[in-house]
Design a protein around this motif. Sequence first.
Motif, PDB file in Angstrom:
ATOM      1  N   LEU A 121     -41.648  65.934 -12.608  1.00 41.89           N
ATOM      2  CA  LEU A 121     -40.222  66.130 -12.365  1.00 41.89           C
ATOM      3  C   LEU A 121     -39.895  67.441 -11.660  1.00 41.89           C
ATOM      4  O   LEU A 121     -38.728  67.685 -11.329  1.00 41.89           O
ATOM      5  N   PHE A 122     -40.900  68.281 -11.405  1.00 45.00           N
ATOM      6  CA  PHE A 122     -40.654  69.624 -10.889  1.00 45.00           C
ATOM      7  C   PHE A 122     -41.383  69.813  -9.557  1.00 45.00           C
ATOM      8  O   PHE A 122     -42.532  69.407  -9.413  1.00 45.00           O
ATOM      9  N   PHE A 123     -40.701  70.466  -8.613  1.00 41.07           N
ATOM     10  CA  PHE A 123     -41.265  70.589  -7.269  1.00 41.07           C
ATOM     11  C   PHE A 123     -42.176  71.813  -7.170  1.00 41.07           C
ATOM     12  O   PHE A 123     -41.766  72.933  -7.500  1.00 41.07           O
ATOM     13  N   PRO A 124     -43.414  71.618  -6.717  1.00 37.82           N
ATOM     14  CA  PRO A 124     -44.339  72.753  -6.575  1.00 37.82           C
ATOM     15  C   PRO A 124     -43.913  73.660  -5.421  1.00 37.82           C
ATOM     16  O   PRO A 124     -43.622  73.188  -4.314  1.00 37.82           O
ATOM     17  N   ASP A 125     -43.893  74.952  -5.667  1.00 38.81           N
ATOM     18  CA  ASP A 125     -43.496  75.906  -4.637  1.00 38.81           C
ATOM     19  C   ASP A 125     -43.751  77.312  -5.174  1.00 38.81           C
ATOM     20  O   ASP A 125     -44.128  77.497  -6.330  1.00 38.81           O
ATOM     21  N   THR A 126     -43.521  78.306  -4.313  1.00 40.64           N
ATOM     22  CA  THR A 126     -43.515  79.695  -4.748  1.00 40.64           C
ATOM     23  C   THR A 126     -42.066  80.108  -4.918  1.00 40.64           C
ATOM     24  O   THR A 126     -41.295  80.114  -3.954  1.00 40.64           O
ATOM     25  N   TYR A 127     -41.699  80.435  -6.135  1.00 38.97           N
ATOM     26  CA  TYR A 127     -40.315  80.772  -6.454  1.00 38.97           C
ATOM     27  C   TYR A 127     -40.177  82.284  -6.628  1.00 38.97           C
ATOM     28  O   TYR A 127     -41.007  82.916  -7.285  1.00 38.97           O
ATOM     29  N   LEU A 128     -39.129  82.842  -6.040  1.00 37.14           N
ATOM     30  CA  LEU A 128     -38.815  84.250  -6.219  1.00 37.14           C
ATOM     31  C   LEU A 128     -37.787  84.383  -7.324  1.00 37.14           C
ATOM     32  O   LEU A 128     -36.788  83.648  -7.354  1.00 37.14           O
ATOM     33  N   ALA A 129     -38.024  85.308  -8.221  1.00 36.11           N
ATOM     34  CA  ALA A 129     -37.114  85.518  -9.342  1.00 36.11           C
ATOM     35  C   ALA A 129     -37.016  87.000  -9.635  1.00 36.11           C
ATOM     36  O   ALA A 129     -37.974  87.751  -9.420  1.00 36.11           O
ATOM     37  N   SER A 130     -35.873  87.424 -10.109  1.00 36.89           N
ATOM     38  CA  SER A 130     -35.749  88.815 -10.514  1.00 36.89           C
ATOM     39  C   SER A 130     -36.532  89.031 -11.806  1.00 36.89           C
ATOM     40  O   SER A 130     -36.715  88.101 -12.604  1.00 36.89           O
ATOM     41  N   LYS A 131     -37.015  90.232 -11.979  1.00 40.35           N
ATOM     42  CA  LYS A 131     -37.788  90.539 -13.177  1.00 40.35           C
ATOM     43  C   LYS A 131     -36.971  90.271 -14.430  1.00 40.35           C
ATOM     44  O   LYS A 131     -35.772  90.541 -14.481  1.00 40.35           O
ATOM     45  N   GLN A 132     -37.643  89.716 -15.414  1.00 45.89           N
ATOM     46  CA  GLN A 132     -37.043  89.346 -16.693  1.00 45.89           C
ATOM     47  C   GLN A 132     -36.073  88.183 -16.586  1.00 45.89           C
ATOM     48  O   GLN A 132     -35.231  87.969 -17.471  1.00 45.89           O
ATOM     49  N   SER A 133     -36.186  87.426 -15.477  1.00 43.15           N
ATOM     50  CA  SER A 133     -35.487  86.151 -15.422  1.00 43.15           C
ATOM     51  C   SER A 133     -36.087  85.210 -16.455  1.00 43.15           C
ATOM     52  O   SER A 133     -37.236  85.354 -16.861  1.00 43.15           O
ATOM     53  N   SER A 134     -35.317  84.221 -16.841  1.00 40.23           N
ATOM     54  CA  SER A 134     -35.806  83.240 -17.811  1.00 40.23           C
ATOM     55  C   SER A 134     -36.761  82.261 -17.144  1.00 40.23           C
ATOM     56  O   SER A 134     -36.498  81.781 -16.040  1.00 40.23           O
ATOM     57  N   ASP A 135     -37.859  81.949 -17.832  1.00 40.11           N
ATOM     58  CA  ASP A 135     -38.756  80.916 -17.316  1.00 40.11           C
ATOM     59  C   ASP A 135     -38.044  79.568 -17.250  1.00 40.11           C
ATOM     60  O   ASP A 135     -38.364  78.717 -16.416  1.00 40.11           O
ATOM     61  N   LEU A 136     -37.036  79.389 -18.080  1.00 41.91           N
ATOM     62  CA  LEU A 136     -36.241  78.157 -18.042  1.00 41.91           C
ATOM     63  C   LEU A 136     -35.454  78.066 -16.731  1.00 41.91           C
ATOM     64  O   LEU A 136     -35.280  76.974 -16.179  1.00 41.91           O
ATOM     65  N   ASP A 137     -34.993  79.206 -16.216  1.00 43.57           N
ATOM     66  CA  ASP A 137     -34.286  79.208 -14.939  1.00 43.57           C
ATOM     67  C   ASP A 137     -35.209  78.811 -13.795  1.00 43.57           C
ATOM     68  O   ASP A 137     -34.799  78.115 -12.862  1.00 43.57           O
ATOM     69  N   VAL A 138     -36.474  79.265 -13.847  1.00 45.95           N
ATOM     70  CA  VAL A 138     -37.443  78.878 -12.818  1.00 45.95           C
ATOM     71  C   VAL A 138     -37.677  77.370 -12.870  1.00 45.95           C
ATOM     72  O   VAL A 138     -37.676  76.688 -11.834  1.00 45.95           O
TER      73      VAL A 138
END
Length: 332
Positions: free
Chosen positions: A154-171
């Motif tokens: 159900l999830f698309f493989p990619d390289t995701y950019l996130a701010s530090k201490q973002s939630s893994d749920l948000d990714v």
Amino acid sequence: MLKRLFLLLVTTGLATVIAIGWFAIRPLELKSTPLEFTIPPGTGLAASSRLMAEAGAGFMPWQFSLLGRLLGKAADIKAGSYEVEQGVTPWQLLAKLTRGDVSQVEVVLLEGKTFRQWRAVLDAHPDLRHDTKGLSEAEILSRLGAREAHPEGLFFPDTYLASKQSSDLDVLRRAFRAMQQRLEDEWARRPAGTPYRTPYEALIMASIVEKETGQAADRPRVAGVFVNRLRAGMLLQTDPTVIYGLGEVFDGDLRKRDLQTDTPYNTYTRPGLPPTPIAMPGLASLRAALSPAGGDHFYFVARGDGSSEFSRTLDEHNRAVVRYQKRKRGAG
């Protein structure tokens, strides 16, 4: 008396403005470099100033707070994780905070991996907040608003950019939405006659194609083989589905008894597609599943170099198997 009071106020105000102006352009003495801090959502200027001062930004909270108010930026502070280097001025820091110039980290989620493997990657990431820790797969899907009962595919493989201490749920939420959009786009462009009743069935096929070959040129042909088998009512007989059905007990060696042991994912014993995807397919596999190659090939075997040999009949296939097995034994 009033005149003196007025002059005092003007003089004091002017001195304050000059002091804050001087403060704004002088480099800060940071406690460490780079200095890292996080501004939580909903945090105002005064509270943000205290957080930065406590982190070691090298100023009194009231100084930065007053600078922000004087410049009309009190309501413009953006939440996120930030990094600043030695030599930064309060003026530059304020500009960084109002732009939302957050520090970012990469989260690499590879195609062909399972949801369990992805969770291990997220759990091990040092710069994410681990909000999914302890949650069941069903709880994660519920928080994402997914209708499916199983997370695989159900999830698309990619390289995701996130701010530090973002939630893994948000990714995961971003990856979930990305897959929904990709699948919707490819489903809308599918040619007539594809043997899938729903986009989810196409997703299942894409996951099988993903696991069967890493060769971009072979993906549409592999998909074509399985589509031909579905149309002919043949068993798919694909090893990766059997391996997925074995779960964590699979030790890397697929045995004859494994192929004969019935599970919902054993495509040697059960007709049609397995009940769910078996991995996270990438875009190339999605496209191959929904635009399979034409032709009348029903079999393929790995050549040993990453590519596959395709055959129309079982006799052709058996000869190819013998040929490449001999080559493999000779190479060993």
